[in-house]
Scaffold this motif. Sequence first.
Motif, PDB file in Angstrom:
ATOM      1  N   SER A  87       0.818  -1.241  -0.008  1.00  0.00           N
ATOM      2  CA  SER A  87      -0.137  -0.030   0.028  1.00  0.00           C
ATOM      3  C   SER A  87       0.814   1.140   0.004  1.00  0.00           C
ATOM      4  CB  SER A  87      -1.027  -0.241   1.197  1.00  0.00           C
ATOM      5  OG  SER A  87      -1.903  -0.847   1.164  1.00  0.00           O
ATOM      6  N   PRO A  88       0.617   2.263  -0.840  1.00  0.00           N
ATOM      7  CA  PRO A  88       1.453   3.570  -0.603  1.00  0.00           C
ATOM      8  C   PRO A  88       0.948   4.059   0.580  1.00  0.00           C
ATOM      9  CG  PRO A  88      -0.209   3.736  -2.651  1.00  0.00           C
ATOM     10  CD  PRO A  88      -0.554   2.409  -1.690  1.00  0.00           C
ATOM     11  N   SER A  89       2.210   4.608   1.180  1.00  0.00           N
ATOM     12  CA  SER A  89       2.080   5.109   2.649  1.00  0.00           C
ATOM     13  C   SER A  89       1.384   6.456   3.011  1.00  0.00           C
ATOM     14  CB  SER A  89       3.590   5.007   3.162  1.00  0.00           C
ATOM     15  OG  SER A  89       4.069   5.816   2.406  1.00  0.00           O
ATOM     16  N   GLY A  90       1.054   7.043   1.787  1.00  0.00           N
ATOM     17  CA  GLY A  90       0.676   8.568   1.855  1.00  0.00           C
ATOM     18  C   GLY A  90       1.802   9.481   2.450  1.00  0.00           C
ATOM     19  N   GLN A  91       2.823   9.040   2.148  1.00  0.00           N
ATOM     20  CA  GLN A  91       4.159   9.930   2.553  1.00  0.00           C
ATOM     21  C   GLN A  91       5.108  10.239   1.335  1.00  0.00           C
ATOM     22  OE1 GLN A  91       6.317   7.407   4.949  1.00  0.00           O
ATOM     23  NE2 GLN A  91       5.034   8.047   6.852  1.00  0.00           N
ATOM     24  N   HIS A  92       4.098  10.357   0.079  1.00  0.00           N
ATOM     25  CA  HIS A  92       4.863  10.519  -1.302  1.00  0.00           C
ATOM     26  C   HIS A  92       4.376  11.987  -1.627  1.00  0.00           C
ATOM     27  CE1 HIS A  92       5.720   6.400  -1.543  1.00  0.00           C
ATOM     28  NE2 HIS A  92       4.405   6.135  -1.126  1.00  0.00           N
ATOM     29  N   ARG A  93       3.639  12.807  -0.731  1.00  0.00           N
ATOM     30  CA  ARG A  93       3.487  14.305  -1.017  1.00  0.00           C
ATOM     31  C   ARG A  93       4.694  15.000  -0.910  1.00  0.00           C
ATOM     32  NH1 ARG A  93      -2.196  17.285  -0.859  1.00  0.00           N
ATOM     33  NH2 ARG A  93      -2.333  15.750  -2.313  1.00  0.00           N
ATOM     34  N   HIS A  94       5.220  15.783  -1.815  1.00  0.00           N
ATOM     35  CA  HIS A  94       6.307  16.441  -1.372  1.00  0.00           C
ATOM     36  C   HIS A  94       6.006  17.840  -0.669  1.00  0.00           C
ATOM     37  CE1 HIS A  94      10.496  17.921  -1.886  1.00  0.00           C
ATOM     38  NE2 HIS A  94       9.966  19.091  -2.164  1.00  0.00           N
ATOM     39  N   THR A  95       6.198  17.996   0.610  1.00  0.00           N
ATOM     40  CA  THR A  95       5.552  19.004   1.540  1.00  0.00           C
ATOM     41  C   THR A  95       6.425  20.389   1.532  1.00  0.00           C
ATOM     42  OG1 THR A  95       6.511  17.829   3.352  1.00  0.00           O
ATOM     43  CG2 THR A  95       4.250  17.442   3.049  1.00  0.00           C
ATOM     44  N   ARG A 419      14.435  16.189  -5.392  1.00  0.00           N
ATOM     45  CA  ARG A 419      13.479  15.015  -4.969  1.00  0.00           C
ATOM     46  C   ARG A 419      14.536  14.028  -4.545  1.00  0.00           C
ATOM     47  NH1 ARG A 419      10.921  18.963  -4.860  1.00  0.00           N
ATOM     48  NH2 ARG A 419       9.238  19.554  -5.907  1.00  0.00           N
ATOM     49  N   VAL A 420      14.120  13.184  -3.547  1.00  0.00           N
ATOM     50  CA  VAL A 420      14.997  12.349  -3.154  1.00  0.00           C
ATOM     51  C   VAL A 420      14.518  10.889  -3.264  1.00  0.00           C
ATOM     52  CG1 VAL A 420      16.142  13.330  -1.029  1.00  0.00           C
ATOM     53  CG2 VAL A 420      13.930  12.178  -0.808  1.00  0.00           C
ATOM     54  N   GLY A 421      15.302  10.018  -3.644  1.00  0.00           N
ATOM     55  CA  GLY A 421      14.716   8.518  -4.394  1.00  0.00           C
ATOM     56  C   GLY A 421      13.601   7.843  -3.569  1.00  0.00           C
ATOM     57  N   GLY A 422      13.445   7.908  -2.260  1.00  0.00           N
ATOM     58  CA  GLY A 422      12.480   7.230  -1.463  1.00  0.00           C
ATOM     59  C   GLY A 422      10.908   7.754  -1.664  1.00  0.00           C
ATOM     60  N   LEU A 423      10.992   8.878  -2.291  1.00  0.00           N
ATOM     61  CA  LEU A 423       9.583   9.371  -2.526  1.00  0.00           C
ATOM     62  C   LEU A 423       9.045   8.711  -3.711  1.00  0.00           C
ATOM     63  CD1 LEU A 423      10.012  13.342  -3.095  1.00  0.00           C
ATOM     64  CD2 LEU A 423       8.391  12.226  -1.527  1.00  0.00           C
ATOM     65  N   PHE A 424       9.851   7.944  -4.683  1.00  0.00           N
ATOM     66  CA  PHE A 424       9.085   7.533  -5.628  1.00  0.00           C
ATOM     67  C   PHE A 424       8.847   5.866  -5.574  1.00  0.00           C
ATOM     68  CE2 PHE A 424      12.109  10.923  -6.739  1.00  0.00           C
ATOM     69  CZ  PHE A 424      11.060  11.834  -7.658  1.00  0.00           C
ATOM     70  N   THR A 425       8.722   5.445  -4.323  1.00  0.00           N
ATOM     71  CA  THR A 425       8.343   3.835  -4.052  1.00  0.00           C
ATOM     72  C   THR A 425       7.797   3.792  -2.667  1.00  0.00           C
ATOM     73  OG1 THR A 425       9.340   1.839  -3.726  1.00  0.00           O
ATOM     74  CG2 THR A 425      10.770   3.649  -3.043  1.00  0.00           C
ATOM     75  N   ALA A 426       6.973   2.793  -2.723  1.00  0.00           N
ATOM     76  CA  ALA A 426       6.372   2.402  -1.197  1.00  0.00           C
ATOM     77  C   ALA A 426       7.224   1.543  -0.438  1.00  0.00           C
ATOM     78  CB  ALA A 426       5.057   1.917  -1.474  1.00  0.00           C
ATOM     79  N   SER A 427       8.455   0.977  -1.025  1.00  0.00           N
ATOM     80  CA  SER A 427       9.396   0.377  -0.422  1.00  0.00           C
ATOM     81  C   SER A 427      10.522   0.988   0.012  1.00  0.00           C
ATOM     82  CB  SER A 427      10.039  -0.774  -1.772  1.00  0.00           C
ATOM     83  OG  SER A 427      10.775   0.114  -2.280  1.00  0.00           O
ATOM     84  N   ASP A 428      11.635   0.114   0.397  1.00  0.00           N
ATOM     85  CA  ASP A 428      12.678   0.949   1.054  1.00  0.00           C
ATOM     86  C   ASP A 428      13.791   1.175  -0.152  1.00  0.00           C
ATOM     87  OD1 ASP A 428      13.464  -1.572   0.677  1.00  0.00           O
ATOM     88  OD2 ASP A 428      14.134  -1.813   3.073  1.00  0.00           O
TER      89      ASP A 428
END
Length: 465
Positions: A87-95, A419-428
């Motif tokens: 599930s996408p974590s909802g933490q992908h919004r660049h705030t 933009r950092v790499g972790g924004l583009f995935t729901a994994s690590d």
Amino acid sequence: MAKYKQLAEKFIKDIHTGKLSPGDRLLSLRLFAQQHGVSMSTAVSCYAELASLGWLISRPKAGFFVAPKRLVAKPPEWTAFESRLSSPSGQHRHTSTLEGPLGTARLSLEKTSQSALESSFRRAMKRASARLSSYPVPQGEASLRTALAKHFSQCGFALNADELVITHGCMDAVKTALEVCTQPGDAVAISSPCYNGLLDLLSQLSLRIVEIPSLEEGIDLDQLEHHLQLGNVQAGLFCTTHMNPHGLTMSVPQKQRLAQLANHYRVPVIEDDVYLELAHHQHHHQQHVPLPAAYHDEGGFVIWCGSVSKTLSPSYRLGWCRPGRYFQSVVQRALGVPTLMQLALADFIEAGAYAKHLKRTRYRLAEHKQHYLDYLVQHLPAGSRISQPDGGLVLWLQIPGLDAGAIGAVAERRGLDIRVGGLFTASDRYQDCLRINIGFPFSAPVQRELQTLIELVSMVPPPQE
């Protein structure tokens, strides 16, 4: 093609074939003009063209020389992994509220296009006056749909105006398509890495995801088919050309197979094609635009979405969708886009200004990319890898030992928008990756931002041997 461009092309060919070597001294402008029987201004234009493309350098009082051999970075490595439901974590919004040139993928609009747009708006105002008391047509203005259909048909992708629906940008088209094709809790196949705005949207719609690994030629379609066979995914959502964030483009056989899979398994695939028209062309006459996966769609299972947000301006929020077999459901949800915007864009396309704008933009992006690449290759830590996209607005950097999350936090404190790499995935995954925009000219402010970026990543300890 202009004579000076023909001469420049021959020159580049002579370097590729080894007839000219890095460091070779070239003829003076006067001798060059005499030898080729051209005017002095043609000779100057030819050398200026070669210098702007990085093939030639001039040394004061010494003359002109073939530029030193370019350093070239290796492209990023794509590691295979087994795709599974998450599930996408909802933490992908660049705030962050930062608005630097390296952050959001966008273009700077040049003056020629800007004044042509202003003329189109003035003409549209006159045409729209009779319509000001009416609501917009839900499907979109016939004049804009006709202009778009004609525009893409000329690029080899035959469209009919009646097939199109005008939307509030590409994300609105994608959101509507997802709402029509899925229920909350359904799983959607996406590429990995995937544009964070799409991950954020999937999270908002309470959809689950299956991340499909990237490959040099696109994505791992065998894994996608495996999930389709098992009935694990109810829809696909893929950018197929100059993908954001890594710039890869699916090969023609991949696009064909993607359309075939959608039709064979009767599963909708939403094609986010917002970068389709932004191929990087070194020369004004190269105007090849790739075809979308939707071109190969037989049964209407590929929902093709696009917009002018990346090619022209994000402020218009104007896009389109070819919903295929989902047409009725999509039109029923359409609220209509402001009439004036539609009429102005229709005018801009019909007047030939959009095609000219794209031509100039592709050429400029090729130049930007080369400047950014040359700078990064020289300054990034040893072992760094950089994507070599043939289109789009972004570069993907892979830096050994990088902790993207930590770098992101420091960057924000320093006022650096990346933009950092972790924004583009729901994994690590992608913790050693960053994405930067190349839509702006390589100016002093851009160089300062890149310099700050280099300072930050240079604090990374070198990889252990």
